[in-house]
Structures are given as structure tokens and as C-alpha cells.
Design an enzyme around this catalytic site. Structure first.
Site: not given
Ligand code: PAF
Length: 282
Positions: A35-36, A40-41, A188, A191
Site C-alpha cells: 500500500g501507500a 512507482g506502483h 520513489l 517511506r
């Protein structure tokens, strides 16, 4: 079609059926995440779409891969925003189990990452890769994807997942995705949102060190150039800087030819960051 949210195994089976996965050769690619979600995801999801007819994203902050004193409790959890990202990227199903759904209370068996799991990142985070491989294998068994996409920023994780798939004959094709960076070089990461503006400036030393090393030719020159950049930024508390063999993550010798990974891990403020670049030597 709206993104389907599956919280448990039964809903996941229903979601696969609703999407028609497996029917007429229809395929599924999984993007495992904690998650978060960030840009990039999104790039992983787009790559997943190139490898299958449907995309599944798992969102699960895996307790098994966090050591004592690490950031499991404070890891950013942004589920509603994550769902919007997945919907915008045309994801078919989001699998978001609770920890109790993933792990039996009397569980005993886990995956061992072997020797590669104990060097580099594994030396600083004992047991971390056992936890990663255990959850990834479980996600593969539950979601049953044809392909799975992982970022190359977590280079050792990606190498170990490839190793597990080869060693345990897991029928999933593993796809590595390029690291996405901010314009100033910062890789990216979920964190990054922990970083204060001052921390963020310090954090740039990691990518600067890697880029400086990448300009050089021999292993000794590469290490020296990268180390000099890190030494000039004492606020970055370096765990390791390695020039490693991508197949073992052991340090390469001076006569190494072919691919090598220049990887760094450092604490900046209260945040631990990792980054790497792939170099071709010789
Ligand atoms: O890279 C991550 O986000 C995690 O390690 C993964 C692969 C989702 C396993 O929890």
C-alpha cells in the site's frame, strides 16, 4: 468496470470468476504491494497490464518481514487513496487481507531465503527476506497469477523472488520493473513520506553516490567514487554500500565482468532508505 475489493480467500475466488480469469486463456498479473501507493506502483500496474489481460494488486503490510524496532506499526496505511490509484490504473481486483486472514495462529512453516537472504540487506534485517518470500509465495498461491511484477529498487528482493520461483518450481513469470525517480534523482518509495524537507535533501546523497559510482570503470574506482559522496554527507547514516553480483549479492572481485549492482542503504533521520543502479563492468 469498478475495481473489486477482496478481503478474504472466498472473495478472491469470486473476483477471479467475475473477471473471467482462466476462461478462454484469459490471464492475470499480480502487483504485490504494502500500500501507500505512489507513481512507482502505478508504473508496476501499467507494466502488469502489458503482461496479462487483468491486473490484481495486493495490499498487505506483512508483519513477517519487519524486525523488532522496525516501522511495522507506523508504516503508512492509506487504503482509500490506494483504491483510487488502482481504479485509475484499471486494476481488476485489489486483494487486501487482514493479518489473521493471511496467517494461521498456529502457523509453523515459512520459506527460507537461504544464503542470499543473509548478506547485504539481509545482514542488517535478519529474517526479513524469509518474511518477504513467505508472503509472496502465499500471495502467488492465493491469487494464482500468471505473472507478477516487482520493482528493481528492491533489487535483492527481486533476485530472491526469482531464485524462489526457480528453486521451488513456482508457475509464475516474474517481471522486474525499472526504478522511478523524482527529477532530482530520489528513488520513489512509500517511506519517502516520512522525510522532513531537510531529510529529503540529505537523502539525495544516496542517488548522487550511485550516479557518481556509475561514471567510473573498475570496481575499486566505482566504490571509491560512491563512498566519497556518502562521506561528504555525514547526516546519511550508511548501513552498507556494495558492488554486488546480481545473482548472489556477494561483493564482486576486482576482475568482475558483466552486470553488477551498486546498492546502498542508509538511515536519514528516522527513515531507512535503499537504492541501487545496475552497471555493466569490463
Ligand atoms: O516490496 C514490497 O512492497 C513487499 O516486500 C512485498 C513484495 C509486497 C511483500 O510484502
Amino acid at each position: 468496470m469498478d475495481v473489486i475489493v477482496a478481503d478474504d480467500r472466498a472473495e478472491l475466488v469470486e473476483a477471479r470468476q467475475a473477471l473471467g480469469v482462466g476462461e478462454g486463456g484469459s490471464t492475470l498479473a499480480l502487483v504485490p504491494t504494502m500500500g501507500a501507493l505512489h507513481e512507482g506502483h502505478r508504473s508496476l500496474m501499467r507494466l502488469a497490464r502489458e503482461h496479462a489481460d487483468h491486473v490484481a494488486v495486493s495490499i498487505f503490510v506483512n508483519p513477517l518481514q519487519f524486525g523488532p524496532g522496525e516501522d511495522y506499526a507506523r508504516y503508512p496505511r492509506t487504503f482509500e487513496a490506494d483504491l483510487e490509484v488502482c481504479a485509475a490504473e484499471g486494476v481488476g481486483v485489489v486483494f487486501a487481507p487482514a493479518a489473521e486472514e493471511m496467517y494461521l495462529p498456529d502457523r509453523q512453516v515459512t520459506v527460507s531465503a537461504g544464503p542470499m537472504g543473509t548478506v547485504a540487506e539481509g545482514a542488517f534485517r535478519p529474517g526479513h527476506f524469509d518474511g518477504v518470500l513467505t508472503v509472496v509465495l502465499k500471495l502467488f498461491n492465493l491469487v494464482r497469477p500468471d505473472a507478477a511484477v516487482f520493482g528493481r529498487k528492491d533489487a535483492q528482493q527481486l533476485a530472491l523472488i526469482r531464485r524462489m520461483v526457480a528453486d521451488l518450481d513456482v508457475p509464475v513469470s516474474v517481471v522486474g520493473a525499472p526504478t522511478i525517480r523524482e527529477a532530482d534523482g530520489l528513488a520513489l518509495s512509500s517511506r519517502n513520506r516520512y522525510l522532513s524537507p531537510e531529510d529529503r535533501t540529505v537523502a539525495l546523497a544516496l542517488s548522487r553516490a550511485l550516479f557518481a559510482g556509475a561514471q567510473e570503470g573498475t570496481p575499486a574506482e566505482i566504490r571509491r567514487a560512491a563512498r566519497a559522496v556518502l562521506d561528504a554527507e555525514p547526516e546519511a547514516d550508511v548501513d552498507y554500500l556494495i558492488l554486488a553480483d546480481p545473482a548472489t549479492f556477494a561483493e564482486v572481485g576486482d576482475d568482475h565482468g558483466g552486470e553488477a549492482i551498486l546498492a546502498v542503504a542508509a538511515r536519514v533521520g528516522t527513515t531507512r532508505l535503499i537504492d541501487n543502479v545496475v552497471l555493466t563492468l569490463g
